[in-house]
Design a protein around this motif. Structure first.
Motif, PDB file in Angstrom:
ATOM      1  N   ALA A   1       0.889  -1.290  -0.005  1.00 55.41           N
ATOM      2  CA  ALA A   1      -0.018  -0.059  -0.006  1.00 55.41           C
ATOM      3  C   ALA A   1       0.946   1.277   0.011  1.00 55.41           C
ATOM      4  O   ALA A   1       0.791   2.093  -0.651  1.00 55.41           O
ATOM      5  CB  ALA A   1      -0.900  -0.102   1.198  1.00 55.41           C
ATOM      6  N   ASP A   2       1.830   1.276   0.949  1.00 58.06           N
ATOM      7  CA  ASP A   2       2.666   2.401   1.090  1.00 58.06           C
ATOM      8  C   ASP A   2       3.606   2.765   0.075  1.00 58.06           C
ATOM      9  O   ASP A   2       3.950   3.895  -0.401  1.00 58.06           O
ATOM     10  CB  ASP A   2       3.274   2.461   2.263  1.00 58.06           C
ATOM     11  N   LYS A   3       4.364   1.664  -0.526  1.00 57.59           N
ATOM     12  CA  LYS A   3       5.496   1.795  -1.464  1.00 57.59           C
ATOM     13  C   LYS A   3       5.344   1.578  -3.029  1.00 57.59           C
ATOM     14  O   LYS A   3       5.633   1.873  -3.796  1.00 57.59           O
ATOM     15  CB  LYS A   3       6.568   0.873  -1.076  1.00 57.59           C
ATOM     16  N   LEU A   4       4.226   0.457  -3.328  1.00 57.41           N
ATOM     17  CA  LEU A   4       3.849   0.242  -4.496  1.00 57.41           C
ATOM     18  C   LEU A   4       2.530   0.988  -5.073  1.00 57.41           C
ATOM     19  O   LEU A   4       2.325   1.006  -6.298  1.00 57.41           O
ATOM     20  CB  LEU A   4       3.737  -1.265  -4.756  1.00 57.41           C
ATOM     21  N   CYS A   5       1.575   1.413  -4.135  1.00 56.68           N
ATOM     22  CA  CYS A   5       0.290   2.040  -4.657  1.00 56.68           C
ATOM     23  C   CYS A   5       0.244   3.161  -4.286  1.00 56.68           C
ATOM     24  O   CYS A   5      -0.867   3.807  -4.243  1.00 56.68           O
ATOM     25  CB  CYS A   5      -0.867   1.328  -3.925  1.00 56.68           C
ATOM     26  N   SER A   6       1.258   3.988  -3.785  1.00 61.65           N
ATOM     27  CA  SER A   6       1.346   5.341  -3.588  1.00 61.65           C
ATOM     28  C   SER A   6       1.908   6.316  -4.448  1.00 61.65           C
ATOM     29  O   SER A   6       2.549   5.938  -5.179  1.00 61.65           O
ATOM     30  CB  SER A   6       1.948   5.684  -2.108  1.00 61.65           C
TER      31      SER A   6
END
Length: 666
Positions: A661-666
């Motif tokens: 969530a924080d590194k690949l979807c931000s």
């Protein structure tokens, strides 16, 4: 103006197409030898330059005849060119990897037309040597197949047994590779001949004698221009036989050519040698070369740098800089993704063995209840006398899939099973067919079955079963969908097992007409939203296997090394539209999945692999993730009610969700 033709021969006589995937993990359709036909004569290079009447060489009739253009030159000018080239293309310079028949024809075509030989011939070297087997076999080929100087009595030097074992171990089928290498070595050592051994079928291993290395040899400007136009990055080495510093730096150049033509720029990076003797001096004059060694660096056909002298450190530095400019690293390579990197890319398999006699008895009652026919009678006999005995021999009946000594399936057996499957699929309903699907599920765990199915003629058993599953999902009748639940569940488990071996995994994800990607995607995407939890779990497993296979392919391209899964070389073509469809489906399934933490875990892992290192990430996927609110969807699984009453509980799953969530979807 006279037409210039290229005669193309397959030295493996069709065996490369048949066996290459087993040996290398990659489909190679032929081991190409080429010659140029112009002015009523066929010209080729081997033991020096040879000329015959068209089609009268020792290679016989060509497999392909390719028109490569027209020439404005006259025969006398071409004859003068050949005489000058005889000093360049001599027998003692012939090397089966670095300087061969295809090097010569590419030069001739460049001189006559300004063009080059087709990419499917020219790029074969990189295709072969980019596989783990090809890379491991390179030293063995150098040892076995370096042609001697004319008049030399000694046969090719024998490769060490250790080198041959190491090369065979890099093949997806080590036993086959080892047997073929031993046969080729024995033939070469006993006779000095480079022909394919007669004691075994002709193979692409032996035929790779004509495979050129990543180094291109150029003797004229037209050939060089063709290379520069077809490659994003190019390093051109101007050298001469009398240059001492050239001989010192040449091993470094060759090492770089072997190491740097793998990974992201594998098919778009060229290392080129120009011998300043003979016509090569005209190429040097075009670029103002006054001394050797000189290295020129090209990006998109334009010269961007130059290095003079035998400075190995500077050469390495400039090659690295060129490749960085041409193929900048993916932004994800700079991220710390410990949870994602800790995920195994081994496929999720369904290996449990049912009571096979019970399965066969139940299936037999379904067949007996159908309208009798000769086809059904034959199909039932095939199941009971061939398919079932194979499964009982291959697998234990104790409920586990512990492997007994391998039982090889002949193509004839597999063709009979496919014929039986066709007859049964045409008559029985999905609710009656699921025992047959379960038999195929087990069979796919056997490598010989999976390899055969990867290239099986259409319609294959897998295509028939997938189409039946698509029909179940397409029906508007809820009762029929419910009745087809067992069929879909076993079909998904079968699909998961299809990723146990590299050859079939690549076939499942290949484009039509040979591939089954569209059918696999149709079934998986629909089943991710199925009402039954067991079906959704199986669909999430297949989605993970699809994404993990894609991830292994990407890691190979980025690093130039095969992933350590024991599966061998994997290559999946990138497809932006398909990746968007898969990411959208996985995110929709995640949004709807509020019951099973196991399903959430597999879906998040699949999403991570679909996104990580994707060439489409910045262009298409990142905006899609924002529109679909992917980060919010993932975070919601950690909150109360997001997955069960209290959200996802397992620490490793929570950590993975947060990282994606924080590194690949931000």
């Amino acid at each position: 103006m006279p037409t210039v033709q290229l005669y193309v021969y397959d030295l493996s006589n069709g065996l490369a197409k048949q066996l290459s995937r087993q040996l290398t993990g990659k489909q190679i359709d032929g081991v190409w030898h080429t010659s140029v036909v112009i002015f009523g004569k066929e010209v080729f290079y081997g033991q020096g330059i040879s000329i015959t009447a068209p089609g009268q060489s020792h290679h016989g009739n060509p497999l392909h005849v390719v028109d490569v253009g027209e020439t404005a030159l006259d025969e006398e000018t071409f004859n003068e060119y050949l005489e000058e080239m005889r000093d360049v293309y001599t027998a003692d310079k012939y090397h089966l990897l670095d300087f061969n028949c295809n090097s010569f024809t590419n030069d001739c075509v460049g001189f006559l037309t300004g063009g080059s030989i087709p990419a499917w011939i020219k790029d074969l070297p990189s295709d072969f040597l980019s596989t783990p087997f090809g890379a491991a076999l390179r030293p063995t080929i150098d040892s076995m197949f370096r042609r001697p100087t004319p008049g030399a009595a000694s046969p090719p030097a024998a490769p060490s047994p250790g080198a041959m074992q190491q090369a065979a171990a890099a093949s997806p089928n080590p036993a086959l590779a080892s047997a073929l290498l031993q046969a080729v070595a024995s033939q070469a050592m006993s006779t000095g001949s480079l022909s394919v051994p007669t004691s075994l079928p002709r193979t692409p291993t032996a035929g790779s004698a004509t495979v050129a290395a990543p180094i291109h040899m150029c003797t004229n400007s037209s050939a060089l221009h063709g290379i520069l136009q077809s490659h994003r990055a190019a390093v051109v080495f101007f050298t001469s036989a009398t240059c001492g510093p050239c001989r010192m730096i040449e091993p470094v150049f060759e090492e770089l050519s072997h190491n740097k033509t793998h990974g992201n720029g594998g098919g778009k990076t060229a290392f080129v040698k120009v011998d300043m003797a003979g016509m090569g001096n005209q190429v040097g004059a075009e670029y103002g070369i006054r001394a050797t060694p000189t290295f020129l660096f090209f990006l998109d056909g334009k010269k961007i740098n130059e290095v003079k002298g035998a400075n190995a450190a500077e050469l390495r530095s400039q090659v690295d800089m060129l490749l960085f400019q041409a193929f900048p690293p993916h932004p994800h390579t700079k991220l710390s993704l410990r949870a994602v990197e800790a995920l195994s890319t081994d496929p999720i398999l369904f290996t449990q063995v049912p009571a096979l006699d019970t399965v066969a008895t139940k299936f037999g009652t379904f067949i007996d209840a159908a309208t009798p026919s000769e086809q059904l009678t034959t199909a039932k006999a095939t199941i009971s006398t061939s398919f079932l005995p194979f499964l009982k021999t291959r697998f234990a009946d104790s409920g586990s899939a512990s492997k007994k000594p391998a039982v090889q399936c002949t193509p004839q057996m597999l063709a009979q099973w496919t014929t039986a499957t066709t007859s049964l699929v045409n008559v029985l309903s999905p609710a009656q067919l699921f025992p047959l699907v379960d038999m195929w599920r087990l069979a796919l765990l056997e490598e010989s079955v999976a390899t055969w199915l990867a290239t099986a003629p259409t319609p294959s058993a897998l295509s028939l079963l997938l189409n039946k599953g698509a029909q179940v999902l397409d029906t508007a009748d809820p009762a029929q969908k419910t009745a087809g639940r067992n069929y879909l569940l076993t079909l998904l488990r079968l699909l998961a097992n299809g990723f146990a071996h590299a050859a079939l995994a690549q076939s499942l994800l290949a484009h039509a007409p040979a591939g089954k990607r569209a059918l696999v995607t149709c079934v998986v995407v629909a089943c991710l939203l199925f009402g039954d939890a067991a079906v959704r779990t199986a669909a999430a497993s297949v989605a993970f296997d699809v994404a993990a296979t894609l991830q292994r392919s990407r890691v190979e391209r980025v690093t130039g090394r095969a992933a350590s899964t024991g599966m061998g070389h994997i290559e999946v073509a990138e497809d932006e539209e398909w990746e968007v469809e898969m990411v959208s489906a996985v995110l929709e399934a995640l949004t709807n999945e509020t019951q099973s933490e196991e399903v959430v875990h597999r879906l998040v892992a699949a999403l991570a692999f679909l996104l990580r290192l994707s060439p489409s990430y910045e262009g298409q996927l990142a905006p899609l993730l924002e529109v679909l609110q992917a980060r919010e969807t993932l975070k919601s699984k950690l909150a109360k009610g997001g997955c069960g009453e209290s959200g996802v509980q397992k620490a490793e799953v929570r950590k993975l969700i947060e990282e994606v969530a924080d590194k690949l979807c931000s």
